[in-house]
Design a protein around this motif. Structure first.
Motif, mmCIF file in Angstrom:
data_model
loop_
_atom_site.group_PDB
_atom_site.id
_atom_site.type_symbol
_atom_site.label_atom_id
_atom_site.label_comp_id
_atom_site.label_asym_id
_atom_site.label_seq_id
_atom_site.Cartn_x
_atom_site.Cartn_y
_atom_site.Cartn_z
ATOM 1 N N PHE A 1 -5.457 -23.088 15.159
ATOM 2 C CA PHE A 1 -5.270 -21.890 14.336
ATOM 3 C C PHE A 1 -6.219 -22.018 13.148
ATOM 4 N N TYR A 2 -6.986 -20.965 12.901
ATOM 5 C CA TYR A 2 -7.949 -20.954 11.800
ATOM 6 C C TYR A 2 -7.185 -20.744 10.496
ATOM 7 N N ILE A 3 -7.163 -21.761 9.642
ATOM 8 C CA ILE A 3 -6.290 -21.756 8.468
ATOM 9 C C ILE A 3 -6.576 -20.596 7.514
ATOM 10 N N PRO A 4 -7.837 -20.241 7.236
ATOM 11 C CA PRO A 4 -8.049 -19.065 6.379
ATOM 12 C C PRO A 4 -7.382 -17.804 6.925
ATOM 13 N N ASN A 5 -7.339 -17.641 8.249
ATOM 14 C CA ASN A 5 -6.647 -16.488 8.828
ATOM 15 C C ASN A 5 -5.146 -16.543 8.560
ATOM 16 N N PHE A 6 -4.599 -17.742 8.532
ATOM 17 C CA PHE A 6 -3.184 -17.924 8.202
ATOM 18 C C PHE A 6 -2.905 -17.394 6.799
ATOM 19 N N TYR A 7 -3.719 -17.762 5.849
ATOM 20 C CA TYR A 7 -3.517 -17.313 4.461
ATOM 21 C C TYR A 7 -3.759 -15.810 4.319
ATOM 22 N N HIS A 8 -4.839 -15.324 4.931
ATOM 23 C CA HIS A 8 -5.107 -13.887 4.861
ATOM 24 C C HIS A 8 -4.042 -13.084 5.602
ATOM 25 N N GLY A 9 -3.497 -13.680 6.665
ATOM 26 C CA GLY A 9 -2.434 -12.999 7.397
ATOM 27 C C GLY A 9 -1.196 -12.805 6.552
ATOM 28 N N ILE A 10 -0.830 -13.835 5.785
ATOM 29 C CA ILE A 10 0.316 -13.711 4.880
ATOM 30 C C ILE A 10 0.095 -12.554 3.912
ATOM 31 N N GLU A 11 -1.094 -12.484 3.335
ATOM 32 C CA GLU A 11 -1.383 -11.420 2.373
ATOM 33 C C GLU A 11 -1.420 -10.050 3.043
ATOM 34 N N THR A 12 -1.896 -10.005 4.284
ATOM 35 C CA THR A 12 -1.921 -8.728 5.010
ATOM 36 C C THR A 12 -0.509 -8.185 5.198
ATOM 37 N N VAL A 13 0.432 -9.044 5.571
ATOM 38 C CA VAL A 13 1.816 -8.596 5.763
ATOM 39 C C VAL A 13 2.436 -8.203 4.430
ATOM 40 N N ILE A 14 2.113 -8.918 3.363
ATOM 41 C CA ILE A 14 2.599 -8.530 2.030
ATOM 42 C C ILE A 14 2.140 -7.107 1.705
ATOM 43 N N HIS A 15 0.885 -6.812 1.950
ATOM 44 C CA HIS A 15 0.365 -5.457 1.703
ATOM 45 C C HIS A 15 1.033 -4.445 2.633
ATOM 46 N N TYR A 16 1.240 -4.833 3.906
ATOM 47 C CA TYR A 16 1.825 -3.883 4.856
ATOM 48 C C TYR A 16 3.211 -3.439 4.406
ATOM 49 N N LEU A 17 4.031 -4.358 3.938
ATOM 50 C CA LEU A 17 5.375 -3.989 3.505
ATOM 51 C C LEU A 17 5.324 -2.993 2.351
ATOM 52 N N GLU A 18 4.399 -3.170 1.448
ATOM 53 C CA GLU A 18 4.279 -2.245 0.314
ATOM 54 C C GLU A 18 3.803 -0.877 0.758
#
Length: 466
Positions: free
Chosen positions: A444-461
């Motif tokens: 798993f590409y770790i930067p994608n893991f971090y960006h994925g967390i932020e993407t879901v944070i934005h999606y909920l908003e």
């Protein structure tokens, strides 16, 4: 609250990565009975995480197989009754590790090398599922609540076609009702090209068995006296596909296959999926597939037929001149919208029976099935994901139809939709094509893991305001 959630996620990256590694250490292989306790341990790990972060209801629920997790957080404060509800789906079971000798790192002892995290389940699906859960945790730590109502459904049988989740969903329709479903279990094209899946292919997995003599025979004594089941089987398999065009030759196979609208074809053609990319990813000397269609369409919106394995007879070292009593092949077909797995199976079975010689007995069985799904990519819920990707990764997404199958998508749409409106299913993901999912040395590409967390944070908003 959005900024505070993002700050928490960025300040706790190492903690989130450490938590994911702990989850990955649990060998939750759902297809192997000896790992049943590990699948349960993976469920307990996720349930503990959900309780600790602040979900108001978290339960491990039994099925006839491995357990599922149901969790929810519903904002019942005055003035919040109109908040939309998001149902999040993921899975915590993983594939077996064989062939074990090809692993260069221990499959269940996570190893970080550069920007990659190596372990079984790192990309499929523990890494992606944990990113979604970490986004929820970030909101709870930022303000003690979520911006929308959230329900979480995690299962431990996705890798064995979810046999017990389907009845569970049908029995809990009211509890699972939501305005949209979010699934993070997909690949991006590369770190600069996130993907929104607006459909997946279906699947029909079959087993074809040919039986000849009552027991194995000596080929010197009986060769020429009976039909060899292997000889018959390979002839039958060869009749299923045109050797030049690669068209499937099962009668009526293409009758219900829909051609793309020009707008859909243009959408798919935007993806940088070409022969050069295909050769790089596969390592093949040349590409194959159905004539007349570009690679991007062949791997996503066209039906296919594949032989996965042939068993029987003698395959050990040395020689053994045997006519086997039986030969078996595993054969699957990826299907597209409007192709019904049951109808295709009946056509396959009838066709094989019509060309099979009377000298053997033929048995054609269904091992698994899934319907194809096509989703309205213009829906506000899906477009919210496009916006979230831009915020989380900094790039606009590519829209693709997935070549794989997700039986749960069709099941959820059928069970949870309301009259005249299918429930929107938002399929995103943070994996990469070279993550080697289902293969040794999964990563798993770790930067994608971090960006994925932020993407879901934005999606909920963003989802809050739809």
């Amino acid at each position: 609250m959005l900024d505070s959630a993002l700050n928490f996620a960025r300040n706790n990256r190492q903690s989130h990565l450490s938590g994911l590694c702990d989850w990955l250490r649990i060998p939750s292989i759902s297809t192997q009975p000896e790992h049943a306790s590990d699948v349960r341990a993976a469920a307990e790990f996720a349930a503990h995480y959900l309780r600790d972060m602040g979900m108001s209801k978290v339960e491990i629920r039994e099925t006839k197989g491995h357990p599922v997790i149901y969790a929810e957080w519903l904002n019942l404060q005055p003035g919040t009754f109109n908040l939309p509800t998001l149902l999040i789906y993921g899975h915590f079971d993983v594939q077996p590790t064989d062939p074990d000798e090809e692993w260069t790192r221990p499959p269940f002892e996570p190893v970080i090398e550069g920007d990659n995290l190596y372990a079984r389940g790192a990309s499929d699906d523990k890494g992606q599922a944990f990113a979604v859960l970490a986004a929820l945790e970030s909101y709870f730590n930022a303000g003690g609540k979520l911006p929308v109502n959230v329900k979480v459904l995690l299962e431990g049988e996705e890798e064995v076609t979810s046999p017990n989740l389907f009845p569970y969903i049908r029995e809990h329709v009211d509890e699972l009702k939501a305005d949209a479903i979010l699934i993070a279990d997909q690949d991006m094209l590369d770190p600069q090209h996130p993907v929104i899946m607006w459909g997946v292919r279906g699947n029909l997995y079959t087993e074809i068995e040919v039986r000849g003599p009552a027991h194995d025979l000596h080929s010197g004594t009986f060769g020429g006296a009976v039909d060899n089941p292997f000889n018959v089987l390979v002839h039958l398999l060869a009749r299923l596909q045109d050797e030049k065009t690669r068209k499937v030759l099962i009668p009526n196979f293409y009758d219900k296959v829909e051609e793309l609208y020009e707008e859909e074809r243009a959408l798919i053609s935007q993806a940088p999926i070409n022969d050069q990319v295909g050769l790089y990813l596969t390592g093949a000397s040349a590409l194959g597939g159905e004539e007349g269609y570009p690679l991007a369409e062949r791997v996503s919106v066209r039906p296919t037929l594949e032989i996965h394995g042939i068993a029987g007879g003698f395959t050990g070292e040395g020689s053994k001149t045997v006519i086997p009593a039986k030969a078996t092949a595993k054969v699957s077909m990826r299907l597209v919208p409007n192709q019904d797995p049951e109808e295709v199976f009946e056509s396959l079975k009838s066709f094989l029976e019509s060309i099979c010689p009377e000298t053997v007995k033929l048995d054609v069985r269904i091992i698994g099935r899934a319907h194809a799904v096509k989703i309205d990519y213009k829906s506000p819920e899906v477009q919210a994901a496009a916006n979230a990707y831009e915020q989380g990764f900094g790039y606009k997404p590519i829209y693709l139809r997935g070549g794989g199958s997700l039986p749960i998508v069709d099941e959820m749409i059928k069970a949870l939709s309301v009259p005249d409106r299918d429930i929107p299913v938002v399929m995103i993901g943070f994996g990469l094509p070279d993550d080697r999912t289902h293969a040794p040395n999964e990563k798993f590409y770790i930067p994608n893991f971090y960006h994925g967390i932020e993407t879901v944070i934005h999606y909920l908003e963003i989802f809050k305001n739809i």
